[in-house]
Design an enzyme around this catalytic site. Sequence first.
Site, PDB file in Angstrom:
ATOM      1  N   LYS A  14      39.027  35.291  47.437  1.00 58.38           N
ATOM      2  CA  LYS A  14      38.993  36.642  48.014  1.00 58.38           C
ATOM      3  C   LYS A  14      38.086  36.700  49.251  1.00 58.38           C
ATOM      4  O   LYS A  14      38.458  37.275  50.263  1.00 58.38           O
ATOM      5  CB  LYS A  14      38.479  37.669  46.973  1.00 58.38           C
ATOM      6  N   ARG A  89      36.791  46.359  39.579  1.00 60.24           N
ATOM      7  CA  ARG A  89      36.833  45.297  38.572  1.00 60.24           C
ATOM      8  C   ARG A  89      37.145  45.847  37.191  1.00 60.24           C
ATOM      9  O   ARG A  89      37.238  45.078  36.230  1.00 60.24           O
ATOM     10  CB  ARG A  89      35.485  44.599  38.528  1.00 60.24           C
ATOM     11  N   ARG A 128      31.999  24.955  44.371  1.00 60.09           N
ATOM     12  CA  ARG A 128      31.275  25.925  45.195  1.00 60.09           C
ATOM     13  C   ARG A 128      29.794  25.951  44.806  1.00 60.09           C
ATOM     14  O   ARG A 128      28.919  26.074  45.653  1.00 60.09           O
ATOM     15  CB  ARG A 128      31.895  27.320  45.022  1.00 60.09           C
ATOM     16  N   ARG A 134      24.352  29.988  44.622  1.00 60.62           N
ATOM     17  CA  ARG A 134      24.482  31.168  43.764  1.00 60.62           C
ATOM     18  C   ARG A 134      24.096  30.830  42.340  1.00 60.62           C
ATOM     19  O   ARG A 134      24.636  29.896  41.746  1.00 60.62           O
ATOM     20  CB  ARG A 134      25.927  31.682  43.805  1.00 60.62           C
ATOM     21  N   ARG A 145      32.137  34.545  33.343  1.00 58.99           N
ATOM     22  CA  ARG A 145      32.762  35.399  34.369  1.00 58.99           C
ATOM     23  C   ARG A 145      34.285  35.369  34.257  1.00 58.99           C
ATOM     24  O   ARG A 145      34.952  36.388  34.483  1.00 58.99           O
ATOM     25  CB  ARG A 145      32.320  34.941  35.773  1.00 58.99           C
TER      26      ARG A 145
HETATM   27  P1  AMP Z   1      31.388  38.373  43.188  1.00 56.19           P
HETATM   28  O1  AMP Z   1      30.591  37.941  44.360  1.00 56.19           O
HETATM   29  O2  AMP Z   1      32.455  39.382  43.537  1.00 56.19           O
HETATM   30  O3  AMP Z   1      31.929  37.219  42.389  1.00 56.19           O
HETATM   31  O4  AMP Z   1      30.381  39.154  42.218  1.00 56.19           O
HETATM   32  C1  AMP Z   1      29.278  38.522  41.619  1.00 56.19           C
HETATM   33  C2  AMP Z   1      28.749  39.345  40.470  1.00 56.19           C
HETATM   34  O5  AMP Z   1      28.338  40.650  40.954  1.00 56.19           O
HETATM   35  C3  AMP Z   1      29.738  39.653  39.376  1.00 56.19           C
HETATM   36  O6  AMP Z   1      29.838  38.602  38.422  1.00 56.19           O
HETATM   37  C4  AMP Z   1      29.146  40.932  38.766  1.00 56.19           C
HETATM   38  O7  AMP Z   1      28.025  40.633  37.961  1.00 56.19           O
HETATM   39  C5  AMP Z   1      28.626  41.651  39.988  1.00 56.19           C
HETATM   40  N1  AMP Z   1      29.662  42.554  40.567  1.00 56.19           N
HETATM   41  C6  AMP Z   1      30.255  42.437  41.794  1.00 56.19           C
HETATM   42  N2  AMP Z   1      31.159  43.421  41.972  1.00 56.19           N
HETATM   43  C7  AMP Z   1      31.144  44.168  40.850  1.00 56.19           C
HETATM   44  C8  AMP Z   1      31.871  45.303  40.411  1.00 56.19           C
HETATM   45  N3  AMP Z   1      32.818  45.872  41.166  1.00 56.19           N
HETATM   46  N4  AMP Z   1      31.587  45.799  39.175  1.00 56.19           N
HETATM   47  C9  AMP Z   1      30.647  45.256  38.403  1.00 56.19           C
HETATM   48  N5  AMP Z   1      29.941  44.163  38.733  1.00 56.19           N
HETATM   49  C10 AMP Z   1      30.172  43.613  39.947  1.00 56.19           C
END
Ligand code: AMP
Length: 189
Positions: A14, A89, A128, A134, A145
């Site tokens: 994404k 999400r 990654r 991260r 996740r």
């Molecule tokens: P990402 O970078 O999109 O993979 O997000 C990393 C982490 O941020 C996720 O595993 C969640 O813990 C948190 N997070 C990001 N976006 C959301 C969302 N829309 N709702 C809830 N948690 C989020």
Amino acid sequence: MKNLVIFGAPGSGKGTQSDLLVAKYGFKHISTGDVLRGEIKKGSELGQTAKSYIDKGQLIPDSLMIDILAATYDALCPCEGVIFDGFPRTIPQAEALKSMLAERHTQVAGMLELQVPNDMLMERLINRGKTSGRADDNEETIRKRLTVYEDQTKPLIAWYEKEGLRHAVKGYGALEEINAALCEVIDSL
Ligand code: AMP
């Protein structure tokens, strides 16, 4: 104004594809993961709360996330369009996005779903993790996740299908091919 949701499992590409679309169309990019990591870096109270969920591979509670999204959106727009990356999400988040945009006299034009097989996701995320820095790109948290994605996020596919907004694209192979497929959908919207 074209508001797009880029959708897919963790590791589906994404972020990478959003960057390419921003370069081509001039959209604003809202990655809720990036927003939260920014808050963690700043050491804000929000960042501390977010970290406690992110490190466990869990989602931040909807009410908090929805407020963050609205504030981020209002700081960037009105604008040409927005790519929402990592939001929604959950179904309550999708409903909140719909009403938030309606209040601002706009709507989601399309949901672009990147389809990637599970074994490929795992491999991409582990790779990654070697360079991303991260904290949540480790095998245990990645598994969590992916489970959270299956349970809480995947139902959004049917939700957006019902809204008539879902467009699925093959999310593996050459980056340029994936990007071309996404552009074809966007140009048709
Ligand atoms: P990402 O970078 O999109 O993979 O997000 C990393 C982490 O941020 C996720 O595993 C969640 O813990 C948190 N997070 C990001 N976006 C959301 C969302 N829309 N709702 C809830 N948690 C989020």
